[in-house]
Design a protein around this motif. Sequence first.
Motif, PDB file in Angstrom:
ATOM      1  N   TRP A   1       0.715  -1.355   0.018  1.00 21.60           N
ATOM      2  CA  TRP A   1       0.104  -0.110   0.032  1.00 21.60           C
ATOM      3  C   TRP A   1       0.791   1.448   0.188  1.00 21.60           C
ATOM      4  CZ3 TRP A   1       0.679   3.603   3.973  1.00 21.60           C
ATOM      5  CH2 TRP A   1       1.243   3.175   5.017  1.00 21.60           C
ATOM      6  N   LEU A   2       2.017   1.172   0.381  1.00 28.34           N
ATOM      7  CA  LEU A   2       2.798   2.252   0.645  1.00 28.34           C
ATOM      8  C   LEU A   2       3.340   2.738  -0.870  1.00 28.34           C
ATOM      9  CD1 LEU A   2       4.060   4.527   2.451  1.00 28.34           C
ATOM     10  CD2 LEU A   2       5.933   3.154   2.817  1.00 28.34           C
ATOM     11  N   PHE A   3       4.005   2.040  -1.542  1.00 31.77           N
ATOM     12  CA  PHE A   3       4.556   2.662  -2.795  1.00 31.77           C
ATOM     13  C   PHE A   3       4.206   1.834  -4.157  1.00 31.77           C
ATOM     14  CE2 PHE A   3       8.102   3.478   0.052  1.00 31.77           C
ATOM     15  CZ  PHE A   3       8.188   4.938   0.151  1.00 31.77           C
TER      16      PHE A   3
ATOM     17  N   ALA B   1      -8.860  -1.709  -5.911  1.00 35.00           N
ATOM     18  CA  ALA B   1      -7.975  -2.297  -5.330  1.00 35.00           C
ATOM     19  C   ALA B   1      -6.522  -2.292  -6.084  1.00 35.00           C
ATOM     20  CB  ALA B   1      -8.390  -3.620  -4.958  1.00 35.00           C
ATOM     21  N   GLN B   2      -6.687  -2.505  -7.486  1.00 37.34           N
ATOM     22  CA  GLN B   2      -5.645  -2.401  -8.233  1.00 37.34           C
ATOM     23  C   GLN B   2      -4.703  -1.164  -8.303  1.00 37.34           C
ATOM     24  OE1 GLN B   2      -6.123  -4.684 -11.803  1.00 37.34           O
ATOM     25  NE2 GLN B   2      -4.278  -3.989 -12.877  1.00 37.34           N
ATOM     26  N   VAL B   3      -5.467  -0.095  -8.133  1.00 34.67           N
ATOM     27  CA  VAL B   3      -4.572   1.163  -7.991  1.00 34.67           C
ATOM     28  C   VAL B   3      -3.750   1.086  -6.593  1.00 34.67           C
ATOM     29  CG1 VAL B   3      -5.140   3.743  -7.304  1.00 34.67           C
ATOM     30  CG2 VAL B   3      -6.442   2.506  -9.445  1.00 34.67           C
ATOM     31  N   VAL B   4      -4.499   0.482  -5.538  1.00 31.52           N
ATOM     32  CA  VAL B   4      -3.646   0.630  -4.345  1.00 31.52           C
ATOM     33  C   VAL B   4      -2.431  -0.464  -4.599  1.00 31.52           C
ATOM     34  CG1 VAL B   4      -3.907   0.085  -2.018  1.00 31.52           C
ATOM     35  CG2 VAL B   4      -5.618   1.389  -3.062  1.00 31.52           C
TER      36      VAL B   4
ATOM     37  N   ALA C   1      -0.661   7.159  -5.608  1.00 30.68           N
ATOM     38  CA  ALA C   1      -1.774   7.152  -6.515  1.00 30.68           C
ATOM     39  C   ALA C   1      -3.179   6.969  -5.884  1.00 30.68           C
ATOM     40  CB  ALA C   1      -1.603   5.643  -7.310  1.00 30.68           C
ATOM     41  N   LEU C   2      -3.174   6.469  -4.627  1.00 34.18           N
ATOM     42  CA  LEU C   2      -4.349   6.574  -3.809  1.00 34.18           C
ATOM     43  C   LEU C   2      -4.920   7.933  -3.692  1.00 34.18           C
ATOM     44  CD1 LEU C   2      -6.822   4.951  -2.750  1.00 34.18           C
ATOM     45  CD2 LEU C   2      -5.448   4.713  -0.456  1.00 34.18           C
ATOM     46  N   MET C   3      -3.770   8.802  -3.096  1.00 38.90           N
ATOM     47  CA  MET C   3      -3.942  10.366  -2.917  1.00 38.90           C
ATOM     48  C   MET C   3      -4.491  10.966  -4.235  1.00 38.90           C
ATOM     49  SD  MET C   3      -0.597  11.033  -0.361  1.00 38.90           S
ATOM     50  CE  MET C   3      -1.103  12.563  -0.235  1.00 38.90           C
ATOM     51  N   ILE C   4      -3.908  10.855  -5.324  1.00 36.14           N
ATOM     52  CA  ILE C   4      -4.277  11.564  -6.364  1.00 36.14           C
ATOM     53  C   ILE C   4      -5.866  11.216  -6.719  1.00 36.14           C
ATOM     54  CG2 ILE C   4      -3.989  11.578  -8.851  1.00 36.14           C
ATOM     55  CD1 ILE C   4      -0.828  11.172  -8.410  1.00 36.14           C
TER      56      ILE C   4
END
Length: 503
Positions: free
Chosen positions: A390-392, A425-428, A435-438
Amino acid sequence: MSERNGLSNEMMVLSPCQDGASTDTAVPMERGRERGAYWSKLVNLRSSTRAPVEWVFNLPTTRLIVLGVFCFALALTGGSSRFDASQIAILRPLSAVLLIPTLWFLGRDDLRRAPLVLVLAGLWLVWMVLQLIPLPADLWHQLPARDAIRDLDAIAGLDGVSRPISFAPFRGGGSVFAMTVPICALLMALAFKLNSRQLLLLVAAFGVFDAALGLLQVLGGAQSPLYFYAITNRGFPVGVFANENHSALLSAMALIIIIRLGLSASAALDARWLRLAYIPGFILVLLVVLLSGSRAGLVFALIALGVGAIMAWFERFGSADKSRKRGMVSDARISRLLSAVALTIPFGLIVAFLVLDRTPAFEDILTRSSFEDLRWSIWPLLKDMMQAHWLFGTGFGSFDKVYQIYEPTDLLMRAYVNQAHNDWAQVVIEGGLPALMIAFAAIIWLAGSIRLIWSRRKAAAIFWLAIFAILGAASLVDYPLRTPIIQSLALWLALVLADDKNG
């Protein structure tokens, strides 16, 4: 005296004409100026490569040709999400080439139309590139979920090898190159100054063309040559896509867009043939949705009909802008009446199909349990992958490679998982926290824009709620935004939303 006169005549040619000069001396001087201007212009033309290019790019039909070539290529080659689809070998380079005339026309004022959309798209692209930059081995080994690779490096003597964040850099590079298509679509709409109605008409045209092609595919059978992709749902109306669910999603969105266009149609905005085409186009798109085997598509189509009815009620009886209503010409009332009639016909078609048991998607709901689908079986694995990366993230385009690390033996089968079937889920998994923040920033902008539109035009706000709710819900069980067509159309819709917000 003759020498002085000869010298004087030469001076008259090479120098400006003096007051009181005779006509016979002024004529040679003027001819000399013309010759000098001609040769100067010819030299500048030869030495400058921009002169002929500028002449070509400023032809009245050039923008239309560039837009037409892009839309034609997008429709015929942009319907697959696979990285190895042969069609992308045409679409991506062509989009990169078409960026040249697009950037030529693009001005600074065009970028002010939707700055946040451009910023978010740019940040997304930047993060994709950053995932491909090699990191020092010590730093890379400290990233989450790299323990097994670190142990293998120690055994193989590869402790000092630098690697990027992406688990599959080749796929990541392909994902970066794939961004040329939606970026070209976004910049083209800005550079060519396509207004909101033109963009909505383009999206609706994609939906109608997709439906018409899907109907021909069904009539031609599973072996129809109109299926563009080797891996596809043969026997079903996939249209310009490789996946019937993606086609059904576009159809549901096209239904709502056609309703909006029909409700606001007028002689000042649309040609007569176009106003008359809204109803048959609407019925064609709905008919193909009913013929498809997409359960999600059937649900989205029912939602689209309900949303269309609500939009029609608000347009006729709601608290919309009175001045805008008074500004409509009489043909707009006819178009609204025809659109209202069109809303009653599809409900009759749906009842007939359901009663006669002719809807494949409805049969699919009755005969198969949704929880038996593979997408539900892999959900526990998706949660493990999100918790680990989830981080990078693992890098865009790397999902299927990383999935093989987590895939249990009881899920090994002839069919394989190339996407998560859950784009959120795939974005994460692939993009991580950046990416999640965007994505959340985009959602916040969407919500704020719709809220502002609600205070002015209820029908338009409901339209946008339905469009993005359907797109977001489809992304929970599928991956529509992985296809170049949906990516490009979504950015066009984002521009229309920005116009509605600012207008």
